[in-house]
Scaffold this motif. Structure first.
Motif: not given
Lengths: 112, 250
Positions: A64-71, A94-103
């Protein structure tokens, strides 16, 4: 570098959940920020399953790529580098939306 | 051979097989009398359970536990030596030394004022683990009487990648970073730098001899971890050690 430990963890959970049923495939989901090397994980999986009932069981790795959203400007940026900054305005808010998955997502088991 | 598929949402999928299938549809796997069973469990959930139990044991004994991480040679042991000299008389400190092999670091600290030192060698299993995990720390804890200490410093294996992923039951995470390592490492090893509550920038006495750009390092650090406390220190001269000790004692 700790891919072997991760494979041990995946194996332990899989065996526990399988309750003795043959498992043909295990799917894991790993974010880019986890710095896991897929080839090393696949190799580790072969090593740890070799002497078990899961020998030959396929490991599917969803990256899963790391995606951030700017505040500030609300832009979403997919990161090429692990720098948590907005690609639009350069803000670090920024808020991290994806990229830390470990499932461990799921497994395929033989039907009873 | 592994295959990589890139799905519409950007997610890559790797498979150990050759057949193709429709994007976003994995139902093709269930064609030979197998059934998909959801697991949805964190990869490290077992480690995290043990870490939680370790933390409860620390809390029960009134011990603050700190996980100390760095690359090899950044100065963890030298900083600990200073720390023990400074705090050892007023505080009962335990050290849990993680190392792939040998007890050299523990020997170095012996007699410096720690109440208890235990060594956990990670080479017991396959080739030597690159990090301490919660189970190893649990084993090390049996060799330290928690009732006799107030602070436990867990010196992790020198490595900038793996230790950050494994909680061991610590209350806080500290990282030692030497100015000889260059400015760019926070960008290359973001998992470690993001995990740290405090970053001790060590060996600042060497700054006049290096081309290290401290401001650039600090801005790189801020890019991956905006909230980390930064302490500029030198384990050799003792600079910054007061500030470090006051962070350490919480």
């Amino acid at each position: 570098m700790h891919e072997l430990s991760l494979c041990d963890a995946i194996l332990g959970t899989t065996i526990e959940r399988a309750h003795g049923r043959p498992v043909t495939q295990v799917t894991v989901r790993i974010g880019h920020l986890r710095q896991v090397v897929p080839d090393a994980l696949e190799f580790g999986w072969e090593v740890v399953t070799e002497s078990t009932d899961l020998k030959g069981c396929e490991l599917v790795i969803e990256q899963v790529p790391a995606v951030v959203q700017c505040q500030e400007c609300q832009d979403e940026t997919t990161l090429d580098m692990p720098i948590l900054a907005c690609g639009g305005c350069g803000s670090f808010s920024v808020t991290l939306l994806t990229g830390e998955e470990f499932l461990i997502v799921s497994m395929q088991v033989a039907e009873a | 051979m592994g295959r990589i598929h890139l799905h519409a949402d950007g997610t890559e999928y790797r498979h150990d097989h050759d057949h193709t299938h429709d994007v976003g549809d994995h139902s093709g796997y269930a064609d030979t009398g197998t059934v998909r069973v959801d697991i949805l469990e964190n990869l490290l959930s077992e480690n995290d359970r043990v870490a939680e139990a370790n933390r409860s044991a620390f809390d029960g004994a009134g011990v603050r536990a700190v996980n100390l991480m760095s690359s090899p040679g950044a100065g963890k042991t030298a900083l600990l030596k200073r720390t023990l000299r400074q705090l050892g008389a007023s505080m009962r400190i335990g050290i849990l030394e993680g190392d792939i092999a040998t007890s050299l670091d523990a020997d170095e600290l012996d007699g410096e004022g720690a109440s208890a030192i235990a060594v956990v060698n990670t080479s017991a299993g396959f080739g030597g683990e690159c990090h301490l995990d919660a189970v190893m720390v649990r084993a090390g804890m049996t060799r330290i009487s928690l009732a006799d200490i107030e602070l436990l410093i867990i010196e992790n294996v020198g490595n900038l990648v793996c230790p950050a992923e494994f909680a061991v039951g610590e209350h806080a995470r500290a990282m030692v970073y030497a100015v000889t390592e260059g400015e760019e490492k926070p960008l290359k090893y973001p998992v470690m730098f993001r995990a740290a509550d405090v970053v001790v920038v060590n060996k600042i006495d060497l700054l006049p001899h290096l081309e290290f750009d401290l401001d650039k390092f600090l801005s790189n650090l801020k890019a991956v971890n905006p909230t980390a406390q930064v302490i500029q220190a030198s384990a050799r001269t003792g600079a910054g050690v007061d500030e470090w000790c006051s962070w350490l004692t919480g």
